[in-house]
Design a protein around this motif. Structure first.
Motif, short mmCIF file in Angstrom:
data_model
loop_
_atom_site.label_atom_id
_atom_site.label_comp_id
_atom_site.label_asym_id
_atom_site.label_seq_id
_atom_site.Cartn_x
_atom_site.Cartn_y
_atom_site.Cartn_z
N HIS A 63 0.74 -1.23 0.12
CA HIS A 63 0.16 0.09 0.05
C HIS A 63 0.82 1.33 0.16
O HIS A 63 0.27 2.43 0.27
N SER A 64 2.13 1.18 -0.05
CA SER A 64 3.27 2.06 0.05
C SER A 64 3.66 2.69 1.56
O SER A 64 4.39 3.56 1.29
N LEU A 65 2.92 2.28 2.20
CA LEU A 65 3.23 2.59 3.87
C LEU A 65 4.32 1.92 4.24
O LEU A 65 4.33 0.75 4.11
N ILE A 66 4.85 2.34 5.34
CA ILE A 66 6.10 1.66 5.94
C ILE A 66 5.42 0.58 6.99
O ILE A 66 4.58 1.23 7.99
N LEU A 67 5.77 -0.60 6.88
CA LEU A 67 5.36 -1.60 8.01
C LEU A 67 6.27 -2.05 8.77
O LEU A 67 7.55 -2.10 8.55
N ASN A 68 6.26 -2.19 10.26
CA ASN A 68 6.96 -2.69 10.97
C ASN A 68 6.60 -3.93 11.86
O ASN A 68 5.42 -4.01 11.95
N ARG A 69 7.51 -4.95 11.97
CA ARG A 69 6.96 -6.01 12.82
C ARG A 69 6.29 -6.05 14.06
O ARG A 69 5.36 -6.68 14.16
N GLU A 70 6.73 -5.04 14.75
CA GLU A 70 6.18 -5.05 16.24
C GLU A 70 5.13 -3.79 16.21
O GLU A 70 4.57 -3.94 17.21
N ALA A 71 5.25 -3.28 14.91
CA ALA A 71 4.03 -2.24 15.40
C ALA A 71 3.14 -1.85 14.01
O ALA A 71 2.26 -0.84 14.12
N GLY A 72 3.16 -2.63 13.11
CA GLY A 72 2.45 -2.52 11.93
C GLY A 72 2.56 -1.25 11.31
O GLY A 72 3.66 -0.80 11.17
N SER A 73 1.52 -0.37 10.78
CA SER A 73 1.81 0.90 10.23
C SER A 73 1.05 1.94 10.99
O SER A 73 1.21 3.06 10.48
N CYS A 117 -4.42 -5.44 1.10
CA CYS A 117 -4.58 -3.84 1.06
C CYS A 117 -5.10 -3.49 -0.53
O CYS A 117 -5.94 -2.55 -0.55
N ILE A 118 -4.59 -4.18 -1.48
CA ILE A 118 -4.78 -3.94 -2.76
C ILE A 118 -6.39 -4.26 -3.16
O ILE A 118 -7.18 -3.57 -3.71
N THR A 119 -6.82 -5.42 -2.69
CA THR A 119 -8.31 -5.78 -2.97
C THR A 119 -9.27 -5.11 -2.09
O THR A 119 -10.49 -5.05 -2.62
N THR A 120 -8.91 -4.80 -1.09
CA THR A 120 -9.89 -4.05 -0.16
C THR A 120 -10.09 -2.60 -0.35
O THR A 120 -11.11 -1.94 0.17
N CYS A 121 -9.08 -2.03 -1.15
CA CYS A 121 -9.19 -0.44 -1.05
C CYS A 121 -10.45 -0.16 -1.94
O CYS A 121 -11.06 -0.84 -3.28
N PRO A 122 -11.35 0.59 -1.40
CA PRO A 122 -12.99 1.04 -1.97
C PRO A 122 -12.77 1.36 -3.37
O PRO A 122 -13.66 1.16 -4.20
N ILE A 144 -4.80 1.49 -5.23
CA ILE A 144 -3.51 0.80 -5.45
C ILE A 144 -3.45 -0.02 -6.45
O ILE A 144 -3.91 -1.29 -6.69
N VAL A 145 -2.80 0.64 -7.53
CA VAL A 145 -3.03 0.31 -8.89
C VAL A 145 -2.25 -1.10 -9.39
O VAL A 145 -2.06 -1.79 -10.42
N GLU A 146 -1.17 -1.10 -8.41
CA GLU A 146 -0.32 -2.16 -8.48
C GLU A 146 0.65 -2.16 -7.21
O GLU A 146 0.62 -1.24 -6.34
N PRO A 147 1.31 -3.56 -6.89
CA PRO A 147 1.89 -3.39 -5.55
C PRO A 147 3.00 -2.24 -5.39
O PRO A 147 3.74 -1.94 -6.36
N TYR A 148 3.03 -1.45 -4.19
CA TYR A 148 3.75 -0.22 -3.94
C TYR A 148 3.37 1.09 -4.82
O TYR A 148 4.12 2.00 -4.62
N VAL A 149 2.38 1.00 -5.54
CA VAL A 149 1.93 1.96 -6.47
C VAL A 149 0.56 2.66 -6.11
O VAL A 149 -0.33 1.78 -6.40
N VAL A 150 0.41 3.76 -5.67
CA VAL A 150 -0.92 4.29 -5.54
C VAL A 150 -1.24 5.50 -6.54
O VAL A 150 -0.42 6.44 -6.53
N ASP A 151 -2.49 5.29 -7.06
CA ASP A 151 -2.57 6.27 -8.13
C ASP A 151 -3.58 7.43 -7.04
O ASP A 151 -4.67 7.09 -6.69
N ALA A 152 -3.16 8.40 -6.64
CA ALA A 152 -3.59 9.46 -5.74
C ALA A 152 -4.79 9.82 -6.02
O ALA A 152 -5.79 10.23 -5.22
N ARG A 153 -5.30 10.06 -7.34
CA ARG A 153 -6.52 10.38 -7.87
C ARG A 153 -7.63 9.60 -7.48
O ARG A 153 -8.83 10.02 -7.66
#
Length: 379
Positions: free
Chosen positions: A160-170, A199-204, A208-217
């Motif tokens: 989803h392009s956000l930073i993830l951490n093992r102990e804290a999620g995002s 994250c890709i499949t749940t985006c309303p 998230i047009v492809e892994p790690y890429v978000v179309d802000a529009r």
């Protein structure tokens, strides 16, 4: 005779000072983001930044921290948890009569909180070495904070392009302190999303047009916060009751099972913004909006866009005469707002017709059964 600066010890001290200032993690990296430049350029070329023209205006400077502060050798990257206790994600999102505000925006503006702490961290470093130059950043300048955080070992970039951490999620904010000391650097973490595409499949809106890429529009956060004009009609029904931002890609992420609650009082939800009825929010005049959002990240969208977002949410709410009255009460105040109000009223009209059909169906079924049995029609 002065002793040479022990950079290894200083780096350890910086991390300890950061923890004492309320950051949950501190990492250090160099300024080389050359691998990010072609990715950034491709993203801009596809116009994925939408109306955020400042993303393009600064060009590749975003990937060159040393151009922001000449002489910069290292970036000290920090993260601070913001998830409030009793966040009430589900209960708010599932009740279309309430307004959902992204959880990061329920309390005080994080920019001010983190920037003040980063400034204190810089001052502590300066006490140790007087000639140091530093500059704090919190989403306030053309800098690629997520790639820097990943390079500094704070986590990895999720799909989803956000930073993830093992102990804290995002559920955390990021900030940076640019500094001209050759501190030892930390190692990046390995990417651990695997084959998960939740994250890709749940985006309303399919942002998230492809892994790690978000179309802000297409992103609800962009549509409700960054977009200044009318929200495209195709996206309005998909926004639901989200009136400021969206957390769906984080809510679905398995790593957020490990999300840590914030103990920062500044991030505690303001009662007026935590699961508020839409009709009450729509009645706020500008003075009340400014009063309630003082010191909040929400204030920057202004009263007009706030009303625009709520109008869309009211259009998505169940049919109700109270919703109709609330929407109608603001007609004529602004052409852009009127457009969204008329759309919302039309949605309410459709829902009323659907309700009438649903009410009639049981009556029709009883009538059919009565006819089939040869009974009087009022049976």
């Amino acid at each position: 005779m002065s002793h040479p600066l022990d950079l290894q010890q200083l780096a350890q001290d910086i991390k300890q000072w950061g923890l004492s200032l309320g950051f949950q993690q501190v990492g250090i990296c160099d300024t080389d983001l050359s691998l990010e430049e072609p990715r950034l350029q491709a993203w801009l070329d596809k116009q994925y930044h939408g109306e955020m023209e400042w993303m393009a205006r600064h060009g590749m400077m975003r990937a060159r921290p040393h151009e922001l502060l000449p002489g910069t050798l290292r970036v000290i990257s920090v993260r601070m948890n913001y998830l409030p206790a009793k966040a009430a994600f589900a209960s708010t999102l599932k009740n279309p009569r309430l307004g959902y505000v992204s959880r990061y925006a329920l309390g005080r503006d994080y920019h001010k909180v983190l920037r003040n702490r980063l400034k204190k961290l810089g001052d502590l470093i300066r006490e140790r070495c007087e000639t140091v130059n530093f500059r704090p950043f919190v989403d306030s300048a053309p800098i690629l904070e997520r790639p820097l955080a990943a390079k500094a070992g704070l986590g990895w970039t999720g799909k989803h392009s956000l930073i993830l951490n093992r102990e804290a999620g995002s559920w955390f904010f990021l900030g940076e302190l640019l500094i001209d000391l050759p501190l030892p650097v930390d190692r990046p973490q390995e990417e651990q999303c695997g084959r998960c595409v939740a994250c890709i499949t749940t985006c309303p809106t399919g942002a998230i047009v492809e892994p790690y890429v978000v179309d802000a529009r297409r992103c609800i956060s962009y549509l409700t916060i960054e977009l200044e004009g009318a929200i495209p009609e195709a996206f309005r029904p998909l926004i639901g009751n989200r009136i400021y931002g969206c957390d769906d890609c984080q809510l679905i992420c398995p790593w957020n099972r490990f999300g840590q609650l914030s103990d920062e009082d500044d991030f505690s939800p303001r009662a007026a913004l935590h699961a508020p009825p839409l009709t009450e929010l729509f009645a706020w005049d500008e003075a009340k909006f400014l009063r309630v959002t003082e010191g909040s990240a929400i204030r920057r969208i202004g009263h007009l866009r706030w009303l625009r977002n709520i109008a869309v949410a009211l259009g998505n709410a169940p049919w109700d005469t109270e919703n109709i009255a609330a929407l109608s009460s603001r007609l004529g105040e602004n052409p852009m707002l009127d457009e969204h109000i008329h759309w919302a009223l039309e949605q309410q009209k459709i829902k009323r017709a659907e309700n009438a059909i649903e009410v009639q169906r049981p009556q029709q079924k009883r009538l059919v059964r009565a006819i089939e049995k040869g009974l009087p029609r009022d049976a």
